[in-house]
Scaffold this motif. Structure first.
Motif, mmCIF file in Angstrom:
data_model
loop_
_atom_site.group_PDB
_atom_site.id
_atom_site.type_symbol
_atom_site.label_atom_id
_atom_site.label_comp_id
_atom_site.label_asym_id
_atom_site.label_seq_id
_atom_site.Cartn_x
_atom_site.Cartn_y
_atom_site.Cartn_z
ATOM 1 N N SER A 85 19.173 23.871 42.678
ATOM 2 C CA SER A 85 19.814 24.868 43.508
ATOM 3 C C SER A 85 20.027 26.144 42.704
ATOM 4 N N HIS A 86 19.525 27.261 43.236
ATOM 5 C CA HIS A 86 19.764 28.530 42.552
ATOM 6 C C HIS A 86 21.229 28.912 42.591
ATOM 7 N N ARG A 87 21.891 28.540 43.681
ATOM 8 C CA ARG A 87 23.289 28.944 43.831
ATOM 9 C C ARG A 87 24.125 28.562 42.610
ATOM 10 N N ALA A 88 23.865 27.342 42.079
ATOM 11 C CA ALA A 88 24.672 26.880 40.945
ATOM 12 C C ALA A 88 24.350 27.646 39.667
ATOM 13 N N HIS A 89 23.276 28.421 39.659
ATOM 14 C CA HIS A 89 22.813 29.000 38.390
ATOM 15 C C HIS A 89 22.853 30.511 38.285
ATOM 16 N N VAL A 90 22.771 31.199 39.411
ATOM 17 C CA VAL A 90 22.594 32.650 39.281
ATOM 18 C C VAL A 90 23.841 33.348 38.749
ATOM 19 N N THR A 91 24.971 32.652 38.752
ATOM 20 C CA THR A 91 26.141 33.273 38.138
ATOM 21 C C THR A 91 26.144 33.088 36.617
ATOM 22 N N HIS A 92 25.370 32.099 36.139
ATOM 23 C CA HIS A 92 25.340 31.856 34.688
ATOM 24 C C HIS A 92 24.142 32.528 34.031
ATOM 25 N N SER A 93 23.051 32.620 34.761
ATOM 26 C CA SER A 93 21.797 33.053 34.140
ATOM 27 C C SER A 93 21.132 34.142 34.967
ATOM 28 N N ARG A 94 20.221 34.865 34.329
ATOM 29 C CA ARG A 94 19.415 35.870 35.010
ATOM 30 C C ARG A 94 18.107 35.230 35.460
ATOM 31 N N CYS A 95 17.509 35.789 36.504
ATOM 32 C CA CYS A 95 16.222 35.261 36.990
ATOM 33 C C CYS A 95 15.230 35.135 35.829
ATOM 34 N N LEU A 96 15.184 36.186 35.000
ATOM 35 C CA LEU A 96 14.156 36.235 33.963
ATOM 36 C C LEU A 96 14.533 35.433 32.714
ATOM 37 N N ASP A 97 15.701 34.765 32.727
ATOM 38 C CA ASP A 97 15.988 33.795 31.668
ATOM 39 C C ASP A 97 15.197 32.521 31.908
ATOM 40 N N CYS A 98 14.972 32.214 33.176
ATOM 41 C CA CYS A 98 14.276 30.970 33.516
ATOM 42 C C CYS A 98 12.809 31.211 33.863
ATOM 43 N N HIS A 99 12.536 32.296 34.569
ATOM 44 C CA HIS A 99 11.149 32.551 34.997
ATOM 45 C C HIS A 99 10.459 33.457 33.980
ATOM 46 N N THR A 100 10.018 32.833 32.891
ATOM 47 C CA THR A 100 9.546 33.608 31.747
ATOM 48 C C THR A 100 8.028 33.601 31.573
ATOM 49 N N GLU B 279 18.113 50.094 39.618
ATOM 50 C CA GLU B 279 18.286 49.993 38.172
ATOM 51 C C GLU B 279 17.957 48.586 37.695
ATOM 52 N N ASP B 280 18.534 47.639 38.421
ATOM 53 C CA ASP B 280 18.530 46.254 37.982
ATOM 54 C C ASP B 280 17.241 45.549 38.421
ATOM 55 N N ILE B 281 16.504 44.990 37.467
ATOM 56 C CA ILE B 281 15.248 44.305 37.814
ATOM 57 C C ILE B 281 15.502 43.176 38.805
ATOM 58 N N GLU B 282 16.626 42.470 38.618
ATOM 59 C CA GLU B 282 16.894 41.303 39.472
ATOM 60 C C GLU B 282 16.964 41.689 40.946
ATOM 61 N N LEU B 283 17.448 42.873 41.217
ATOM 62 C CA LEU B 283 17.542 43.287 42.622
ATOM 63 C C LEU B 283 16.147 43.470 43.213
ATOM 64 N N THR B 284 15.180 43.832 42.386
ATOM 65 C CA THR B 284 13.813 43.940 42.903
ATOM 66 C C THR B 284 13.300 42.562 43.306
ATOM 67 N N ILE C 71 5.543 34.717 33.355
ATOM 68 C CA ILE C 71 4.948 36.025 33.607
ATOM 69 C C ILE C 71 5.807 37.047 32.855
ATOM 70 N N PRO C 72 5.197 37.827 31.945
ATOM 71 C CA PRO C 72 5.990 38.658 31.028
ATOM 72 C C PRO C 72 6.546 39.925 31.695
ATOM 73 N N VAL C 73 7.436 39.754 32.647
ATOM 74 C CA VAL C 73 7.975 40.911 33.369
ATOM 75 C C VAL C 73 8.826 41.786 32.434
ATOM 76 N N ARG C 74 9.737 41.159 31.694
ATOM 77 C CA ARG C 74 10.630 41.936 30.819
ATOM 78 C C ARG C 74 9.855 42.768 29.809
ATOM 79 N N GLU C 75 8.802 42.160 29.250
ATOM 80 C CA GLU C 75 8.036 42.830 28.198
ATOM 81 C C GLU C 75 7.356 44.093 28.716
#
Ligand code: HEC
Ligand code: HEC
Ligand code: HEC
Ligand code: HEC
Ligand code: HEC
Ligand code: HEC
Ligand code: HEC
Ligand code: HEC
Ligand code: HEC
Ligand code: HEC
Length: 507
Positions: free
Chosen positions: A425-440, A183-188, A442-446
């Motif tokens: 460090s991703h560790r400090a961020h993945v609890t606050h943000s989604r991958c696609l908040d920062c890696h924008t 379901e979740d894009i992030e898991l992909t 490439i228009p994956v969400r769109e």
């Protein structure tokens, strides 16, 4: 005997009265008279040392030389003890700062001492490594992160990523999502980008782990390829021909199943094709040397020599590893010709290793490269075209992902990390943000919900796909997260880099 305070007065301006051997009263007058700016209280009573150094507190001379304050030599006596790392904490080393660029080793007039950044006597629990921005700004004049820090060079200068690998993201995110029913894009994302154990970055991409489920399956095969003969050398060698020729690095041929080759009427097809198939690579090497006249060093690499400047050592390291493999395989051969070859290889390795040990010896990567200028004179234009066409067919399945140029597979940068002068460090961020908040970029969400793919120029491996500074300042500023220089930068370079960096440090 003088009291500790007398023996170790505030330095600089205050040296004179102490050195003259004047008594406490005279020194005090001196301080009040000329040292007022620093405050006499500091001078009179230094605070307790940090926990790290507390044990040395009774002996002020561990760090101080009477009359001269703390000295870098004294700090270094403990911290650069190991003989192989002198200068590890020096400013020179900072200048080189993982750039591996000896031109950066240019000391300034007004050098800092260790103690200027590592304030002592602030109390047992005060961290010695809590270095204030102003210590950095004295040289860098960056100001504050949120207001005046420059845009990261990779974004500001739109530095392209290495794109020797073909890879569109949107198509794959969709494929993986379907195949694994996620379901979740992030898991992909995580099915290809597996976190490193410390959570900071991701382990390099690997064909076996991340692509082999769907690519180069048991039914992948080459198109029909002409078999080389004495009359027509523009062809591929069969397994039998390769076995008969033998030689260094061909052990694989003994272990290859002949049934993978269908030969009919001077034409050959191979099925299946493996990743980095040794038969393909062996033929590619042979065709390359038929077409180009180079030194032979290029054959010791599996892929092309294009590594970033400063990493040329990789090429020699790879070449040595190949030679070592070849030697191992040849060791049992009784023939004296083979043993001679072996001896020659040992000599070559020894001489290359001697060169590698000398940091000042410039490494020449030209010797690993093959290009149009090396084309053999005796190969006509028509033959050259025929060779190129054959190479194209031989590597057709590989070229879905790889770029093949000058009869060489171009090197893939499997490790995607880009920042070299800052920590992230991703560790400090993945609890606050989604991958696609920062890696924008490439228009994956769109595109993920739709049937369409983005235009190829919007989704390819040459796109860095990294966030710019505005993404960071939305949190790192006065409010949410720290904007102190030292939360993102180390001053003393990564210890794992010392061996490299100190090659250039001043003696
Ligand atoms: C582990 C190292 C270390 C030891 C041990 C040590 N100091 Fe210091 N001291 C420092 C550093 C670092 C500074 C600050 C940098 C500078 O001014 O050189 C400093 C600064 C001072 C200052 C100047 C105050 C200021 O803020 O500029 C005085 C006075 C002083 N120390 C006295 C002492 C006395 C007295 C002792 C022994 C009881 C002592 N120190 C032991 C490291 C040490
Ligand atoms: C007599 C040996 C000795 C001397 C001299 C010495 N240190 Fe240390 N230092 C230590 C030890 C032991 C530790 C604690 C163990 C560690 O962190 O490696 C330490 C820790 C530190 C740390 C790390 C603290 C942390 O939180 O990680 C810094 C920074 C430091 N020293 C700076 C200095 C500076 C600057 C000087 C000179 C003014 C100095 N030291 C002189 C022995 C010494
Ligand atoms: C004594 C001067 C000095 C101080 C203090 C100093 N730096 Fe540097 N720094 C340099 C020099 C010189 C370079 C080499 C790059 C250059 O020539 O611009 C450098 C390089 C860097 C780089 C890499 C920049 C690049 O263009 O490659 C970073 C990041 C950096 N310093 C951060 C810091 C931080 C964080 C601090 C404070 C903890 C600090 N520096 C303190 C002089 C200094
Ligand atoms: C879940 C299955 C799956 C995985 C895993 C996978 N791929 Fe693919 N890939 C596909 C499919 C399906 C296609 C589309 C095939 C077609 O169009 O013929 C494709 C197409 C491609 C293409 C051609 C794209 C185009 O625009 O024509 C490339 C390049 C590629 N993949 C590279 C890779 C790489 C590199 C990896 C590993 C990092 C990988 N793939 C992993 C399923 C996968
Ligand atoms: C689906 C995409 C894909 C296809 C098809 C593919 N490769 Fe690769 N190849 C990769 C990726 C991704 C890497 C980098 C990661 C790795 O080394 O596993 C790579 C790396 C390599 C390397 C460097 C490995 C090393 O150890 O130095 C060689 C050599 C190579 N490929 C040869 C081939 C050959 C030959 C073929 C055709 C038979 C082929 N590849 C087909 C994706 C592909
Ligand atoms: C707060 C912003 C942010 C978030 C959230 C974020 N990233 Fe990153 N990512 C970055 C930055 C900055 C870099 C550059 C780091 C570097 O080059 O060392 C990066 C680099 C990468 C890289 C290439 C470097 C490597 O180690 O392979 C991959 C892959 C990556 N991110 C995937 C992800 C995935 C997957 C997620 C979600 C689980 C994610 N990122 C979440 C900011 C972010
Ligand atoms: C099928 C495997 C696969 C999946 C799924 C995948 N990636 Fe990648 N990713 C790759 C490969 C291969 C590369 C290296 C080639 C490239 O640079 O595009 C890469 C590179 C990256 C990079 C490095 C920057 C760059 O483009 O060089 C980032 C960031 C990244 N991916 C983020 C993501 C995010 C976020 C997701 C989920 C939305 C994701 N990836 C899903 C295979 C994958
Ligand atoms: C959504 C808010 C947010 C964004 C956006 C963000 N950060 Fe952070 N960052 C944080 C928080 C909160 C922490 C502290 C996490 C913790 O508790 O360690 C942090 C910690 C860090 C750290 C310290 C990591 C550690 O292990 O101590 C670095 C370095 C960092 N961020 C860099 C960046 C960079 C570079 C960017 C921009 C690409 C960025 N951050 C974007 C919220 C953010
Ligand atoms: C939230 C994280 C963060 C903070 C806080 C931060 N930086 Fe940076 N800085 C970065 C990143 C990311 C880069 C880009 C690194 C790269 O290109 O490898 C960078 C680049 C730099 C560079 C190199 C500039 C160039 O043009 O190449 C210098 C110098 C630098 N920073 C100094 C500082 C100083 C001084 C401070 C404190 C005032 C500071 N930074 C605070 C993240 C940060
Ligand atoms: C411009 C400021 C600055 C100067 C000058 C400086 N340091 Fe540091 N030092 C730092 C910062 C910031 C850290 C925190 C970790 C990092 O950034 O590398 C640190 C960390 C340390 C550490 C503990 C962590 C580690 O990486 O081992 C030691 C020990 C240390 N410094 C010793 C020294 C010595 C010895 C000198 C003098 C030869 C010195 N430092 C000069 C800023 C400085």
């Amino acid at each position: 005997m003088l009291s500790v305070q007398e023996a170790y007065p505030k330095l600089g301006d205050l040296k004179a009265p102490y050195l003259l051997g004047a008594g406490l009263a005279l020194a005090l007058v001196g301080v009040l008279g000329i040292g007022g700016a620093s405050g006499k209280d500091e001078w009179l009573s230094n605070g307790p040392l940090s926990a790290s150094h507390a044990l040395f507190g009774d002996d002020c001379s561990t760090c101080h030389t009477p009359g001269q304050g703390t000295s870098d030599a004294k700090c270094a006596a403990c911290h650069e003890k190991r003989g192989d790392h002198p200068g590890a904490y020096s400013l020179d080393t900072h200048y080189l700062y993982r750039s591996n660029d000896p031109d950066r080793s240019s000391p300034l007039e007004d050098e800092f001492e260790c103690g200027a950044c590592h304030r002592e006597h602030q109390g047992r629990t005060a961290p010695l490594t809590d270095v204030a921005d102003q210590s950095c700004n004295r040289c860098h004049a960056t100001g504050s992160f949120a207001a005046t820090h420059p845009e990261f060079a990779v974004i500001a200068e739109a530095v392209p990523d290495q794109d020797n690998l073909r890879f569109p993201h949107v198509l794959h995110v969709r494929e993986v999502q379907d195949q694994e029913d996620l379901e979740d894009i992030e898991l992909t994302c995580l099915s290809c980008h597996n976190g490193e154990s410390d959570g900071a970055g991701f382990v390099p991409i690997s064909f076996e782990e991340h692509c082999s489920d769907c690519h180069l399956t048991s039914s992948t095969r080459t198109p029909s390829l002409a078999v080389a003969t004495a009359a027509n050398p523009i062809g591929v060698e069969t397994l039998d021909q390769i076995r008969a020729r033998g030689g260094a690095g061909r052990l694989w041929a003994d272990y290859t199943n002949p049934n993978e080759f269908q030969i009919q009427g001077g034409q050959l097809r191979k099925r299946p094709l493996y990743h980095a198939d040794p038969w393909v690579l062996d033929n590619l090497t042979r065709l390359r040397s038929a077409l180009y006249d180079a030194g032979g060093l290029e054959d010791l690499l599996r892929v092309s020599a294009d590594v970033p400047l400063g990493q040329r050592r990789i090429l020699y390291t790879e070449a040595i590893a190949t030679l070592r493999d070849q030697i191992r395989a040849l060791r049992d051969e009784p023939s004296s010709q083979v043993q001679d070859e072996l001896e020659a290889l040992e000599d070559l390795i020894a001489s290359v290793e001697r060169r590698l040990e000398n940091p000042l010896e410039p490494l020449n990567d030209a010797r690993f490269r093959v290009g149009p200028a090396d084309r053999r004179d005796d190969v006509s234009d028509a033959d050259a075209q025929a060779y190129e066409a054959l190479i194209g067919d031989l590597t057709a399945a590989c070229q879905e992902c790889h770029v093949v140029e000058d009869a060489t597979i171009k090197r893939v940068q499997a490790d995607q990390s880009t920042l070299i002068r800052a920590e992230f460090s991703h560790r400090a961020h993945v609890t606050h943000s989604r991958c696609l908040d920062c890696h924008t970029s490439i228009p994956v969400r769109e595109f993920i919900g739709s049937e369409d793919d983005p235009e190829p120029e919007a989704d390819h491996a040459g796109i860095q796909n990294l966030p710019g500074i505005e993404t960071c300042t939305s949190c790192h500023g006065e409010s949410a997260a720290s904007d102190q220089c030292t939360s993102c930068h180390v001053f003393h370079p990564d210890k794992s880099q010392w061996a490299n960096l100190l090659r250039y440090a001043r003696p």
